[in-house]
Design an enzyme around this catalytic site. Sequence first.
Site, PDB file in Angstrom:
ATOM      1  N   TYR A 235      -1.745  -0.137  10.438  1.00 25.58           N
ATOM      2  CA  TYR A 235      -1.711  -0.521   9.028  1.00 25.58           C
ATOM      3  C   TYR A 235      -0.362  -0.153   8.410  1.00 25.58           C
ATOM      4  O   TYR A 235       0.218  -0.934   7.644  1.00 25.58           O
ATOM      5  CB  TYR A 235      -2.853   0.160   8.292  1.00 25.58           C
ATOM      6  CG  TYR A 235      -3.081  -0.321   6.878  1.00 25.58           C
ATOM      7  CD1 TYR A 235      -3.467  -1.629   6.619  1.00 25.58           C
ATOM      8  CD2 TYR A 235      -2.929   0.545   5.796  1.00 25.58           C
ATOM      9  CE1 TYR A 235      -3.700  -2.071   5.320  1.00 25.58           C
ATOM     10  CE2 TYR A 235      -3.164   0.115   4.496  1.00 25.58           C
ATOM     11  CZ  TYR A 235      -3.543  -1.190   4.264  1.00 25.58           C
ATOM     12  OH  TYR A 235      -3.771  -1.618   2.979  1.00 25.58           O
TER      13      TYR A 235
ATOM     14  N   SER B   3       0.863  -1.183   0.000  1.00 30.06           N
ATOM     15  CA  SER B   3       0.000   0.000   0.000  1.00 30.06           C
ATOM     16  C   SER B   3       0.895   1.226   0.000  1.00 30.06           C
ATOM     17  O   SER B   3       2.070   1.166   0.395  1.00 30.06           O
ATOM     18  CB  SER B   3      -0.894   0.007   1.254  1.00 30.06           C
ATOM     19  OG  SER B   3      -1.538   1.255   1.425  1.00 30.06           O
TER      20      SER B   3
END
Length: 243
Positions: free
Chosen positions: A165, A152
Amino acid sequence: MSSPRHAALVTGGSSGIGLAVADALVTRGHAVTVLGRDESRLRRAAERLGAAGRGGSATGGGAVHTVVADVAEPQAAHAAVAAHIERWGRLDVLVNSAGLLATGPFESYSTATVTEVLDVDLRATILFCQAALPYLRKVAREASPLIVNIASISGKRADPGFSLYCAAKFGVVGFTAALHQELSGEGVGACAICPGLVDTPMADWARSWAPPSSMLRPEDIAGAVIRLLDLPPGQIPPELILS
């Protein structure tokens, strides 16, 4: 069933990015094993991919096999890879697409949430690579085996409210970069794809200010995977940022 020319395993393949990647690989002619936790969602994915139920059947150029698996379980990687090899006899491409998002202030994360996000996003990626690598090495003389870890932009950029995250995805990017160096010269490529917002349910938190037209599509990430397949192993980058 005779052994296919190329075979791929995709985690998190019942929806979103993973399903788009599986679709692209099947269209390209790969036999694909698709992993997911929910059997009913996997069945729907198989239907979309043209497979006749869980057993898999010819579809376009490739074929599909589904395996119900929770990648958070430590034994899932070896069991899933073994099931893939039993079905297809070879492994050319591993795509680690299973992912879990947690947002909010750092102090709001429970121990269970920390464990689950790190298990799904980071540990599973590492364990699936470890389980798959011997089979990827086996085909390196005749093919160009590839590992793609879906990371990501949060693995490259720190944002408040995404500390957990970011920890997982920074880990995926760093792990893949190190693995890329370790495998240099062996004929096995490894790349972490780092997309920005992708129009999947995982981006629901941003829909109040980011319309779908401003987001990447799952097919954009799938297209990047296919482009990587067309590169010689020596030209595979350790990471690919998509925005």
